[in-house]
Design a protein around this motif. Structure first.
Motif, mmCIF file in Angstrom:
data_model
loop_
_atom_site.group_PDB
_atom_site.id
_atom_site.type_symbol
_atom_site.label_atom_id
_atom_site.label_comp_id
_atom_site.label_asym_id
_atom_site.label_seq_id
_atom_site.Cartn_x
_atom_site.Cartn_y
_atom_site.Cartn_z
ATOM 1 N N SER A 40 0.829 -1.224 0.000
ATOM 2 C CA SER A 40 0.000 0.000 0.000
ATOM 3 C C SER A 40 0.854 1.261 0.000
ATOM 4 C CB SER A 40 -0.886 0.005 1.253
ATOM 5 O OG SER A 40 -0.087 0.226 2.410
ATOM 6 N N HIS A 41 2.226 1.103 -0.030
ATOM 7 C CA HIS A 41 3.070 2.301 0.079
ATOM 8 C C HIS A 41 4.408 2.045 -0.611
ATOM 9 C CE1 HIS A 41 3.869 6.031 2.679
ATOM 10 N NE2 HIS A 41 4.898 5.913 1.883
ATOM 11 N N PHE A 42 4.495 2.396 -1.913
ATOM 12 C CA PHE A 42 5.733 2.122 -2.666
ATOM 13 C C PHE A 42 6.127 3.293 -3.556
ATOM 14 C CE2 PHE A 42 9.060 -0.154 -4.587
ATOM 15 C CZ PHE A 42 9.075 0.217 -5.923
ATOM 16 N N HIS A 43 7.423 3.679 -3.455
ATOM 17 C CA HIS A 43 7.965 4.773 -4.270
ATOM 18 C C HIS A 43 8.839 4.209 -5.392
ATOM 19 C CE1 HIS A 43 6.963 7.902 -1.208
ATOM 20 N NE2 HIS A 43 7.260 6.965 -0.335
ATOM 21 N N LEU A 44 8.471 4.457 -6.654
ATOM 22 C CA LEU A 44 9.284 3.967 -7.785
ATOM 23 C C LEU A 44 10.500 4.854 -7.996
ATOM 24 C CD1 LEU A 44 9.162 1.772 -10.079
ATOM 25 C CD2 LEU A 44 8.250 3.589 -11.551
ATOM 26 N N GLY A 157 -1.318 10.814 -3.352
ATOM 27 C CA GLY A 157 -0.390 10.552 -2.245
ATOM 28 C C GLY A 157 0.518 9.377 -2.557
ATOM 29 N N GLU A 158 1.477 9.241 -1.814
ATOM 30 C CA GLU A 158 1.719 9.842 -0.511
ATOM 31 C C GLU A 158 2.108 11.315 -0.673
ATOM 32 O OE1 GLU A 158 4.797 9.128 3.252
ATOM 33 O OE2 GLU A 158 5.454 8.805 1.152
ATOM 34 N N PHE A 159 1.366 12.215 -0.016
ATOM 35 C CA PHE A 159 1.844 13.596 0.059
ATOM 36 C C PHE A 159 1.945 13.959 1.529
ATOM 37 C CE2 PHE A 159 -2.731 14.187 0.179
ATOM 38 C CZ PHE A 159 -2.961 15.351 0.917
ATOM 39 N N ALA A 234 -0.393 7.561 6.791
ATOM 40 C CA ALA A 234 0.838 6.782 6.599
ATOM 41 C C ALA A 234 1.624 6.652 7.904
ATOM 42 C CB ALA A 234 1.711 7.452 5.533
ATOM 43 N N HIS A 235 2.208 5.487 8.060
ATOM 44 C CA HIS A 235 3.161 5.250 9.156
ATOM 45 C C HIS A 235 2.553 5.441 10.539
ATOM 46 C CE1 HIS A 235 5.643 5.837 5.664
ATOM 47 N NE2 HIS A 235 5.609 7.143 5.730
ATOM 48 N N ILE A 236 1.225 5.317 10.665
ATOM 49 C CA ILE A 236 0.517 5.557 11.939
ATOM 50 C C ILE A 236 1.009 6.856 12.583
ATOM 51 C CG2 ILE A 236 -0.350 4.423 14.049
ATOM 52 C CD1 ILE A 236 0.886 1.906 13.344
ATOM 53 N N THR A 313 5.526 -1.117 2.314
ATOM 54 C CA THR A 313 6.973 -1.157 2.564
ATOM 55 C C THR A 313 7.542 0.252 2.753
ATOM 56 O OG1 THR A 313 7.479 -1.018 0.193
ATOM 57 C CG2 THR A 313 7.259 -3.243 1.156
ATOM 58 N N ASP A 314 7.056 1.217 2.017
ATOM 59 C CA ASP A 314 7.663 2.546 1.924
ATOM 60 C C ASP A 314 9.081 2.454 1.361
ATOM 61 O OD1 ASP A 314 8.464 5.404 4.035
ATOM 62 O OD2 ASP A 314 7.696 5.306 1.988
ATOM 63 N N VAL A 315 9.315 1.409 0.621
ATOM 64 C CA VAL A 315 10.629 1.254 -0.031
ATOM 65 C C VAL A 315 10.677 2.173 -1.251
ATOM 66 C CG1 VAL A 315 12.026 -0.346 -1.407
ATOM 67 C CG2 VAL A 315 11.166 -1.044 0.824
HETATM 68 ZN ZN ZN Z 1 6.590 7.192 1.843
#
Ligand code: ZN
Length: 372
Positions: A40-44, A157-159, A234-236, A313-315
Motif C-alpha cells: 500500500s506504500h511504494f515509491h518507484l 499521495g503519498e503527500f 501513513a506510518h501511523i 513497505t515505503d521502499v
Molecule cells: Zn513514503
C-alpha cells in the motif's frame, strides 16, 4: 468417457476463475499460495526523481507481491553548486539546498504504467503526488492529471504536511493542517473517489515524553471535516525521529501504550470511520516490534480493528527482491501473533477492498466528466 473428460476439464477451468480471490487478480493462479502482501506504500523514484523501471519492479515483485501502489516523491532535491559544489545530493539530508515540488512526477508515473500490458497494469494503483498541498490550485492539478491520463490513477499521495526535516526545507509556503488548500484537495478527492495516502507526523521530532502530540488535534479536525474521503494515515503518524507518544521515558516497551491509545480512540470514533493506517517503513516497524509488550499491544489493537490497517513497505526504488522484502520480514513477530484472518487482511485483503473501490469510483468519475 470422452464426455466425462470434457466435463471435468470444464469444471477445472471454472474452478480457477471463480475460486482465486480478487487480491490475486493479475497474478497467475499457480502463484496464489505464495503471495506475501500487497504494497500500500511504494515509491518507484527517489528525491532526485531517479529509480528503477516498472519492468524491473515487476521482476522484484515476482510472485511474492500481487498488487502495489505506484508513486514517486513529489519533491525534487535541488543540487545547488553554491551549497555542495560537485557533490550531487541524492537525499534531503545530504545538503542544505531546498526541496521544491516536482509535478512532472505524475506524467512519469503514468507513462511507466502505460508501458505495461493490461494484465500487468491490473497489479498497480498509480497515485498522483505532484502537487503543492499549500496551493489552492492543487485540486485543479489533480483534475488536470486525471483528464490528461484517464484510466491510470486510483488515488493521491503519498503527500506530506508535517514531515520531520522535509517540511521546513520545501521552497515556498510551508504546508499546514489548517490551510484551506488541504481541505480543497481532500474535498476533491472525496468527490472523485480518489483514495488518499497522507504523511503527517503526529508529533514533532524528538518530542519530550509528557507533551501532547503537536499535530494530533489539528489532524483529527481535518479528518473529521472530510468524512467522504477514504484516508490512509501513513506510518501511523510515526517517523524517523518522530517516536511513539510516551516513547522513551522508561523502557520503550512499557511506555508505548500511549500511542496505541491514541490510535484506538481514532479507530473507535465513528466520525473517523473513513480513516485507515498503513504500517509502512522500517522506521515504523522498529517501534511496532520493539519488544513483547509492543507486539502484544499492536496485536490486540489490530485484531480488534482488522479492517483498518494496511501493510506497506515505503521502499524507494529497491535494487533487488531481498531489499524489497526486508520491511515485511521485520514484521515477522507480528505476523506470528496476529489472528490469521487479521494478518491476511492487513497483508492483502484491505488493500484490495479499498483500492478496488477507489479504482471503480475514479473510472466512473472519468466516464461522467471527461467529455465535459
Ligand atoms: Zn513514503
Amino acid at each position: 468417457m470422452k464426455l466425462q473428460i470434457r466435463v471435468s476439464a470444464l469444471l477445472w477451468i471454472w474452478g480457477i476463475f471463480v475460486l482465486v480471490p480478487r487480491e490475486m487478480a493479475g497474478q497467475s493462479a499457480s502463484n496464489a499460495g505464495t503471495v506475501l502482501y500487497n504494497d500500500s506504500h511504494f515509491h518507484l523514484t527517489n528525491y532526485i526523481q531517479e529509480g528503477i523501471s516498472i519492468q524491473k519492479f515487476l521482476e522484484i515483485m515476482g510472485n511474492k507481491v500481487a498488487r502495489s501502489t505506484l508513486f514517486g516523491i513529489p519533491l525534487q532535491q535541488q543540487w545547488s553548486y553554491q551549497n555542495s559544489g560537485n557533490f550531487a545530493p541524492g537525499y534531503y539530508l545530504q545538503t542544505d539546498a531546498p526541496l521544491y515540488y516536482y509535478s512532472f512526477t505524475d506524467a512519469y508515473i503514468a507513462m511507466q504504467y502505460r508501458l505495461l500490458s493490461k494484465e500487468q497494469q491490473s497489479r498497480f494503483d498509480p497515485m498522483i503526488t505532484g502537487f503543492n498541498p499549500a496551493d489552492m490550485y492543487a485540486a485543479r492539478h489533480i483534475e488536470r492529471v486525471l483528464r490528461t491520463f484517464p484510466g491510470v490513477f486510483t488515488g493521491i499521495g503519498e503527500f506530506s504536511i508535517h514531515k520531520e526535516f522535509v517540511s521546513s526545507k520545501v521552497a515556498g509556503e510551508v504546508a499546514s493542517l489548517t490551510n484551506p488548500a488541504l481541505d480543497s484537495i481532500l474535498e476533491f478527492a472525496g468527490k472523485v473517489g480518489l483514495i488518499v495516502i497522507l504523511h503527517n507526523d503526529m508529533d514533532m521530532p524528538l518530542a519530550k515524553q509528557q507533551s501532547q502530540p503537536a499535530y494530533l488535534e489539528q489532524m483529527k479536525e481535518v479528518l473529521k471535516r472530510h468524512r467522504n474521503t477514504t484516508v490512509i494515515w501513513a506510518h501511523i503518524g510515526l517517523g524517523r525521529i518522530v517516536r511513539p507518544v510516551g516513547y522513551g521515558s522508561s523502557s520503550p516497551d512499557e511506555r508505548f501504550p500511549d500511542h496505541i491509545e491514541i490510535v484506538r480512540e481514532i479507530l473507535e470514533d465513528p466520525a473517523m470511520s473513513h480513516v485507515h493506517f498503513d504500517i509502512s517503513w522500517d522506521e515504523v516497524a522498529k517501534y511496532l516490534v520493539s519488544g513483547p509488550k509492543a507486539i502484544e499491544n499492536c496485536t490486540k489493537l489490530m485484531n480488534r480493528f482488522p479492517d483498518r490497517f494496511l501493510f506497506g513497505t515505503d521502499v524507494v526504488s529497491p535494487p533487488d527482491q531481498k531489499f524489497y522484502l526486508a520491511v515485511y520480514d521485520m514484521y515477522a513477530p507480528l505476523w506470528k501473533t496476529l489472528a490469521p484472518e487479521t494478518s491476511r487482511k492487513i497483508r492483502t485483503g484491505n488493500y484490495v477492498r479499498l483500492f478496488d473501490i477507489a479504482r471503480q469510483k475514479v473510472r466512473d468519475w472519468e466516464k461522467q466528466n471527461l467529455l465535459k
